[in-house]
Design an enzyme around this catalytic site. Structure first.
Site, PDB file in Angstrom:
ATOM      1  N   GLU A   1      12.845 -32.527   1.686  1.00 37.44           N
ATOM      2  CA  GLU A   1      13.901 -33.057   0.809  1.00 37.44           C
ATOM      3  C   GLU A   1      14.558 -34.578   0.376  1.00 37.44           C
ATOM      4  OE1 GLU A   1      16.926 -31.812  -2.923  1.00 37.44           O
ATOM      5  OE2 GLU A   1      15.587 -30.193  -2.108  1.00 37.44           O
TER       6      GLU A   1
ATOM      7  N   CYS B   1      -2.523  -3.823   7.406  1.00 34.53           N
ATOM      8  CA  CYS B   1      -2.328  -4.526   8.708  1.00 34.53           C
ATOM      9  C   CYS B   1      -2.652  -2.971   9.323  1.00 34.53           C
ATOM     10  CB  CYS B   1      -0.356  -4.546   8.792  1.00 34.53           C
ATOM     11  SG  CYS B   1       0.573  -3.166   8.407  1.00 34.53           S
TER      12      CYS B   1
ATOM     13  N   ASP C   1      24.337 -38.473   0.584  1.00 39.01           N
ATOM     14  CA  ASP C   1      24.384 -38.257  -0.742  1.00 39.01           C
ATOM     15  C   ASP C   1      25.262 -36.970  -0.248  1.00 39.01           C
ATOM     16  OD1 ASP C   1      22.235 -39.790  -1.817  1.00 39.01           O
ATOM     17  OD2 ASP C   1      21.263 -38.178  -1.727  1.00 39.01           O
TER      18      ASP C   1
ATOM     19  N   GLU D   1       0.679  -1.542   0.124  1.00 40.85           N
ATOM     20  CA  GLU D   1      -0.691   0.162   0.259  1.00 40.85           C
ATOM     21  C   GLU D   1       1.129   1.371   0.260  1.00 40.85           C
ATOM     22  OE1 GLU D   1      -2.187  -2.774   2.339  1.00 40.85           O
ATOM     23  OE2 GLU D   1      -0.396  -2.519   2.341  1.00 40.85           O
TER      24      GLU D   1
ATOM     25  N   GLY E   1      15.490 -38.285   3.369  1.00 38.19           N
ATOM     26  CA  GLY E   1      15.450 -39.361   1.850  1.00 38.19           C
ATOM     27  C   GLY E   1      13.558 -39.943   2.557  1.00 38.19           C
TER      28      GLY E   1
ATOM     29  N   CYS F   1      -0.317   0.152   7.609  1.00 34.66           N
ATOM     30  CA  CYS F   1      -0.992   0.655   6.486  1.00 34.66           C
ATOM     31  C   CYS F   1      -2.380   1.220   6.073  1.00 34.66           C
ATOM     32  CB  CYS F   1      -0.451  -0.626   5.294  1.00 34.66           C
ATOM     33  SG  CYS F   1       0.873  -0.962   5.058  1.00 34.66           S
TER      34      CYS F   1
END
Length: 349
Positions: A290, A78, A208, A53, A292, A87
């Site tokens: 991600e 807000c 990994d 805004e 395993g 805002c």
């Protein structure tokens, strides 16, 4: 679309530009219209800086026009002092008579208070234009404030014959098996730049030696997280290089150092719940899981996930670690240079 929906859609197009840069704030876009002509627009560009805004109002050259204009914004303005002033107060200050809002802010600091303040100032307020689209855009923000946990994205790549790794066969310890092509990996790095945190389990970290950083695209690295109950991951591994903030959940009392923090949890209790709660207290609103397979299946088994992104390649390896299984239909499919990308959504959580 009617005129209000067209203007709200423009707010959404502006707001998405903040993805990866404004969290834990929501993505917000704002458009100001005077007699069917857009005279100002803006979006929240970076956490801690001006809100949408403010940027939209500042972009209006003739501020006198604001007294007869309509301000469109995809999320309730807000009403509290945070890193920036409210805002809602700025809108009132400029005597903007009409405000159209996409969705109410469920953050307890706002949650209707901004709308209430505008109405008390005599402003004509309409709420709910493209509401579902507005909520979808800020799914991370709404999940965080409504469920008190991060928005959780499961990600894995699997071979055509249903395996995510060949480590169970004892191959290439310390090097990740490359299942997908370079375009799919670039997509993954782009995803990492959009989310606040990323986690792997102990075995994946050990086998990994992942970086878990953004390397193939421009963007911010997520907070790296791993689980290492007995601190078995070698200190020479990438996760311990202190190049970017990293969190290790462990059962061992260990002092933290710069960019490498150890958090002790109780492994005989709800591990995922403890991790989720810790991230909530740290204002982390999104998390990529991600791998395993064990960690992914744990999230699936207790139904704590919101989205799953699964790459399927044409490669086959005959034996190895079986890929997780989600018993829902994908909501979308995409071909990425030969790899198939399936997106799943958890509608029951």
């Amino acid at each position: 679309m009617n005129t209000q929906e067209i203007n709200m859609n423009q707010c959404l197009q502006l707001a998405i530009k903040g993805l990866g840069n404004v969290a834990p704030n929501p993505m917000v876009g704002c458009v100001i219209v005077y007699k069917n002509t857009t005279i100002g627009e803006g979006y929240h560009q970076k956490y801690g800086e001006a809100h949408a805004e403010v940027n939209a109002i500042n972009s209006v050259k003739n501020k006198e026009l604001l007294r007869d204009a309509t301000l469109y914004v995809n999320l309730e303005p807000c009403s509290h002092y945070g890193k920036t002033p409210p805002c809602a107060d700025l809108i009132i200050q400029h005597k903007i008579p009409y405000v159209v809002i996409g969705s109410i802010d469920t953050n307890s600091l706002v949650s209707g208070k901004g709308i209430e303040k505008l109405i008390k100032a005599g402003i004509d307020v309409k709420v709910g234009v493209l509401e579902e689209d507005c909520k979808k855009l800020n799914k991370r923000f709404f999940m965080f404030h409504e469920k008190k946990r991060p928005y959780i994205i499961l990600k894995w790549a699997q071979t055509k014959d249903g395996f995510i790794d060949n480590k169970r066969a004892g191959n290439n310890i310390g090097t990740a098996l490359q299942i997908t092509n370079s375009d799919s990996r670039k997509r993954l790095h782009h995803w990492r730049s959009e989310e606040q945190a990323i986690i792997v389990g102990t075995n994946t970290a050990l086998l990994d030696n992942p970086h878990l950083t953004v390397r193939e695209v421009t963007g911010n690295n997520p907070l790296r997280i791993t689980i290492d109950k007995w601190l078995r991951i070698p200190k020479s591994y990438h996760l311990f290089d202190k190049s970017t903030p990293t969190l290790v959940f462990t059962a061992v009392d260990t002092p933290s150092v710069n960019n490498l923090e150890f958090v002790k949890i109780e492994f005989d209790k709800d591990v995922i719940g403890q991790i989720s709660n810790e991230l909530y207290t740290r204002n982390i609103q999104s998390l990529i899981v991600e791998g395993g397979a064990l960690l992914l299946n744990n999230f699936i088994d207790i139904n704590i996930w919101d989205e799953a992104r699964v790459f399927i390649s044409d490669k086959t390896i005959a034996k190895g670690v079986s890929a997780p299984v989600i018993n829902v239909n994908p909501v979308s499919k995409e071909n990425i240079s030969g790899d198939e990308l399936l997106i799943y959504a958890n509608k029951i959580r």
